[in-house]
Design a protein around this motif. Structure first.
Motif, PDB file in Angstrom:
ATOM      1  N   ASN A   1       4.569   0.307  -5.554  1.00 49.67           N
ATOM      2  CA  ASN A   1       4.542   1.372  -4.558  1.00 49.67           C
ATOM      3  C   ASN A   1       3.192   2.069  -4.600  1.00 49.67           C
ATOM      4  O   ASN A   1       2.604   2.259  -5.669  1.00 49.67           O
ATOM      5  CB  ASN A   1       5.656   2.385  -4.822  1.00 49.67           C
ATOM      6  CG  ASN A   1       7.029   1.776  -4.700  1.00 49.67           C
ATOM      7  OD1 ASN A   1       7.301   1.018  -3.761  1.00 49.67           O
ATOM      8  ND2 ASN A   1       7.904   2.081  -5.645  1.00 49.67           N
TER       9      ASN A   1
ATOM     10  N   ASP B   1      -0.798  -1.748   3.412  1.00 47.72           N
ATOM     11  CA  ASP B   1      -1.476  -0.621   4.065  1.00 47.72           C
ATOM     12  C   ASP B   1      -1.550   0.534   3.057  1.00 47.72           C
ATOM     13  O   ASP B   1      -0.691   1.403   3.015  1.00 47.72           O
ATOM     14  CB  ASP B   1      -0.707  -0.219   5.321  1.00 47.72           C
ATOM     15  CG  ASP B   1      -1.408   0.888   6.108  1.00 47.72           C
ATOM     16  OD1 ASP B   1      -2.560   1.222   5.760  1.00 47.72           O
ATOM     17  OD2 ASP B   1      -0.798   1.418   7.052  1.00 47.72           O
TER      18      ASP B   1
ATOM     19  N   ASN C   1      -3.605   3.171   2.694  1.00 52.69           N
ATOM     20  CA  ASN C   1      -3.812   4.552   3.152  1.00 52.69           C
ATOM     21  C   ASN C   1      -2.876   4.968   4.274  1.00 52.69           C
ATOM     22  O   ASN C   1      -3.010   6.066   4.826  1.00 52.69           O
ATOM     23  CB  ASN C   1      -5.262   4.760   3.574  1.00 52.69           C
ATOM     24  CG  ASN C   1      -5.663   3.902   4.770  1.00 52.69           C
ATOM     25  OD1 ASN C   1      -4.862   3.089   5.263  1.00 52.69           O
ATOM     26  ND2 ASN C   1      -6.896   4.064   5.227  1.00 52.69           N
ATOM     27  N   ARG C   2      -1.916   4.073   4.600  1.00 55.65           N
ATOM     28  CA  ARG C   2      -0.865   4.388   5.579  1.00 55.65           C
ATOM     29  C   ARG C   2      -1.428   4.818   6.944  1.00 55.65           C
ATOM     30  O   ARG C   2      -0.884   5.697   7.614  1.00 55.65           O
ATOM     31  CB  ARG C   2       0.058   5.492   5.028  1.00 55.65           C
ATOM     32  CG  ARG C   2       0.809   5.114   3.763  1.00 55.65           C
ATOM     33  CD  ARG C   2       1.800   3.983   4.055  1.00 55.65           C
ATOM     34  NE  ARG C   2       2.708   3.759   2.944  1.00 55.65           N
ATOM     35  CZ  ARG C   2       2.607   2.773   2.075  1.00 55.65           C
ATOM     36  NH1 ARG C   2       1.580   1.924   2.161  1.00 55.65           N
ATOM     37  NH2 ARG C   2       3.489   2.601   1.113  1.00 55.65           N
ATOM     38  N   ASP C   3      -2.504   4.143   7.378  1.00 49.44           N
ATOM     39  CA  ASP C   3      -3.068   4.483   8.692  1.00 49.44           C
ATOM     40  C   ASP C   3      -2.618   3.522   9.783  1.00 49.44           C
ATOM     41  O   ASP C   3      -3.078   3.592  10.924  1.00 49.44           O
ATOM     42  CB  ASP C   3      -4.588   4.517   8.624  1.00 49.44           C
ATOM     43  CG  ASP C   3      -5.206   3.152   8.349  1.00 49.44           C
ATOM     44  OD1 ASP C   3      -4.455   2.197   8.058  1.00 49.44           O
ATOM     45  OD2 ASP C   3      -6.453   3.036   8.400  1.00 49.44           O
TER      46      ASP C   3
END
Length: 838
Positions: free
Chosen positions: A311, A554, A556-558
């Motif tokens: 995670n 992903d 940086n979750r962009d």
């Protein structure tokens, strides 16, 4: 805050140095004054040494080579680093830059292939801090601190260390706590005068009743530290407590400790080198001074990574090396039917973090962008006050024109819990005209090792002052090759290097000894039989098979997958490897001591011990990762053989000990080194080593004058190497011919003045024996003033001549760039303190 702290301390010092009333002598008010023995707890004889032996004896009656240093001396030399304390003892070589981070400790020329203390066990109050001293990224000294609750440090080199403790064939070092024998307390405030680091230490001991006494002590510190980081790199402390109940024929002691402390890891920093490999000249480069700077920075506060379950998590790099320990222990001793029985037991919950900012390669900034992104590539700041700005003149960047192709090593030390118990019984028998001492014991321990290891590649500029920042590489078409300075979430080109360990080690060892003393002669021997069990799981794509080591994530979750996110190093959680093997080995030691006269004795000893291999055995051909069994059972431990002979003299203010030694061992290890270009390489080594030399230790006292001396001369070599036979006959890296210590001082009732001198001759930077690593002499004066009863003002100046001294040079030869990375000692630092005794 820290400026105010220093001003307040300076004002206190100015007030207290005014002429005032007479006081007791320093020795009388010291917390190390002679103990007052009670009938219920008889103290060992004067000059007794109790670590790694059956019973405490005068050193002149013991066939061992040993040293001790008390808390008063530690305060004078002005260090609180465990490695630097050990470096003041003959025979012990400690590589440390002043914190408990990237530290390596060894003894008597035994190999120092990696970090930690593989052949030397470090104990606290008679039990090991960790069962294994070289767990990668979890050196034993990281979970130990010195403060005013410390009474004494005892070290035994070779000798019976291999039979009175497990995994300690080279020697034992025991950090012994105060237990309230002396009534009273001490409070000490200290602060850097040329750097921001404030600290408070305290200790109080005394009696609750005629048969119950206690001791409570600890410290807290906070500040940037002696090297610029741009934030409070040091923060935390510890609390220690023990209570002792004495009764007729014995005692029971309960003790506890809580440690939560963080400090920076003073690892490799760029330095310039010119000349030849045999006669190099090192100097600082523009923009960064390794004596005062570090690669830590306020502009590199965190980095994205994966936790042990794959995670995404955000790592706080400002934590540096964080150590957390919560322990409770019980110690008891009692006499029954002529036997003396003792038991020591401790459970410690241990965890923390390790962070090291290192180098894959140092590159000219103008060449780095095209090297990773092709022609037309540019550089752009990713963090800091210049974030988003393009670097217009990379060739002159920060005055040095350098950029770091970095290697960030971060390990979550999730669980290093340790349980140990050591029970023994001893009796002295009258046999003929002599005394026969017999001892039998049983040792048991359980050591957990749960660790989640990240390695990431990034790019940042090379500048000191805590001002380094991440840099993005932008291709000629405008596409970023990095993400927030990260070039690869793993090792670029080999991103599968991502590991997790979940292991359990159990160690059991019966042991015994006999010693017969008749007149001036003592003859003794001891035997130990270790058997251990290793179990658990480990994860990593480099275990082979169909395991997959990278995946697109992903980070940086962009909502998009950038270039570094296409191949993130992951753990193959559904395909664990196994650890499931046992081992056993015997250790023995025999020695003879002859007390020639009251002030003089001679001794000789031969020992064979061993050290079980910890987690560095995994991810190697030694273990079948599918079954967890050993492919070669001999790889489970490394034997150490030692022979020694010495002479000891002590009379009227003069003590002089000299010991000649020989040692040999086989070592399987993971060694992080460098090639001739300075690029980092990882080597799996399997070698035989030997060393011979001479240890000298002396104490000379005459009135107010005293001089402590120590020196170790060693000739070590590589006897065999399975991977590279060209290294056979070479001197192991970082092994100098001579290390030495000296502490001259002048002490009277009102003040003490002296200096601590540590030095080493040159050595080789790597095992290839090309590039020389220069020796050094570090001079650190100290002064203590006692203007009134119960108050002492101190001033310590470490490295007063601001010597550029090298712990480790990470290159096998002078590279074409003329720049290498090196770990150095800290430059000149001045610390003032005021101590109140009550």
């Amino acid at each position: 805050m820290h400026h105010r702290f220093r001003l307040a301390l300076a004002a206190s010092c100015a007030l207290f140095v005014l002429p005032a009333h007479a006081q007791d002598s320093a020795k009388e008010t010291s917390a190390t004054a002679p103990r007052k023995a009670t009938p219920a707890e008889a103290q060992p004889p004067k000059q007794a040494f109790t670590t790694g032996v059956a019973k405490g004896r005068d050193l002149l009656d013991s066939a061992i080579s040993a040293s001790s240093i008390d808390d008063d001396q530690i305060q004078k030399i002005g260090t609180r680093s465990i490695a630097e304390v050990l470096g003041n003892m003959p025979g012990i070589r400690a590589e440390s830059a002043g914190t408990e981070g990237l530290t390596a400790i060894t003894i008597r020329g035994l190999p120092l292939a990696a970090d930690g203390s593989k052949f030397l066990q470090i104990q606290e109050d008679g039990l090991p801090v960790l069962e294994f001293g070289d767990i990668h990224f979890a050196s034993t000294n990281a979970f130990l601190r010195t403060d005013l609750s410390l009474s004494q440090v005892q070290a035994i080199r070779g000798g019976s260390a291999s039979t009175f403790a497990s995994n300690s064939p080279g020697g034992l070092v025991n950090f012994i706590s105060k237990t309230g024998e002396q009534e009273g307390g001490t409070l000490q405030l200290s602060s850097g005068l040329d750097h921001e680091l404030g600290r408070v230490d305290f200790n109080y001991g005394g009696r609750l009743s005629k048969t119950v006494r206690f001791n409570l002590g600890g410290f807290y510190r906070q500040g940037e530290g002696p090297r610029s980081a741009g934030y409070d790199a040091f923060k935390g402390g510890q609390l220690k407590f023990n209570v002792t109940k004495t009764f007729y024929g014995g005692y029971v002691r309960l003790y506890a400790k809580y440690l939560d402390d963080r400090e920076p890891n003073y690892a490799m920093v760029p330095v310039a080198v010119r000349g030849t490999n045999a006669d190099p000249v090192y100097s600082t480069i523009a923009g960064i001074d390794p004596r005062k700077d570090t690669l830590y920075s306020r502009y590199k506060p965190s980095i994205l990574a994966l936790d042990g379950n794959n995670n995404v998590t955000n790592l706080d790099l400002r934590e540096g090396n964080r150590s957390k320990v919560a322990s409770v222990g019980l110690e008891a001793q009692f006499d029954i039917g002529g036997w003396t029985f003792s038991d020591r037991m401790r459970f410690a919950r241990i965890s923390g973090n390790y962070y090291e900012s290192g180098s894959m390669a140092l590159l000219p900034a103008a060449a780095l962008a095209p090297a990773f992104a092709g022609p037309g590539a540019t550089l752009r700041y990713a963090t800091g006050p210049k974030a988003g700005q393009t670097i217009a003149s990379p060739a002159t960047l920060n005055g040095n024109g350098l950029m770091m192709y970095g290697l960030e090593m971060h390990s979550d030390l999730e669980k290093l819990d340790n349980f140990t118990n050591d029970f023994r019984g001893s009796r002295v028998w009258a046999v003929g005209d002599g005394k026969l001492t017999t001892t039998a014991g049983f040792y048991a321990s359980s050591q957990a090792m749960v660790q989640n290891l990240h390695l990431l590649n990034d790019v940042f500029d090379v500048v000191g002052g805590g001002n380094s920042a991440y840099v993005d590489v932008i291709a000629g078409n405008g596409m970023p090759v990095t993400q927030g300075g990260v070039l690869a979430y793993g090792i670029r080109g080999g991103g599968t290097y991502r590991r997790r360990y979940d292991l359990q080690y159990r160690v059991f060892a019966p042991y015994g000894s006999v010693n017969y003393q008749i007149g001036a002669v003592s003859v003794g021997g001891s035997l130990r039989y270790d058997f251990g069990k290793v179990s658990g799981t480990l994860y990593g794509a480099d275990l082979g098979g169909s395991r997959v080591g990278t995946a697109p994530i992903d980070m940086n979750r962009d909502g998009t997958i950038s270039l570094p996110e296409r191949a993130v190093a992951v753990l193959p959680l559904s395909q664990p490897g196994l650890a499931d093997y046992s081992y056993k080995y015997a250790s023995y030691s025999v020695g003879v001591n002859y007390r020639v006269a009251e002030p003089l004795s001679v001794f000789a000893r031969y020992s064979r011990g061993a050290r079980a291999t910890a987690e560095r055995l995994f991810f190697s051909p030694a273990i079948d990762s599918n079954s967890g069994t050993l492919n070669d059972p001999s790889m489970a431990y490394g034997p150490v053989k030692q022979a020694e002979a010495g002479v000891k003299f002590r009379k009227e203010g003069v003590s002089l000990f000299a010991t000649a030694f020989w040692a040999s061992t086989r070592d399987q290890n993971l060694q992080i080194g460098a090639d001739a270009t300075g690029a980092t390489v990882v080597l799996q080594i399997d070698r035989d080593y030997s060393a011979k030399g001479l240890e000298l230790e002396g104490l000379f006292e005459h009135g107010p004058l005293s001089l402590r001396l120590g020196a170790t001369y060693t000739k070590a070599k590589i006897d065999a190497d399975k991977a590279d036979k060209t290294l056979v006959g070479n001197t192991p890296r970082h092994q100098p011919d001579l290390i030495f210590q000296a502490t001259p001082q002048f002490e009277v009732k009102k003040f003490t003045i002296g200096t601590n001198v540590l030095g080493t001759t040159s050595s080789y930077a790597q095992d290839g024996n090309l590039l020389k690593q220069p020796g050094y002499t570090i001079v650190s004066p100290f002064v203590q003033v006692r203007p009134v009863n119960g108050i002492q003002i101190g001033l310590n100046v470490y490295n007063v001549f601001n010597k550029l001294a090298f712990v480790s040079v990470n290159s096998a030869a002078i590279p074409a760039s003329g720049v290498v990375t090196a770990q150095t000692l800290t430059g000149r630092t001045v610390t003032a303190s005021v101590r109140f005794s009550f």
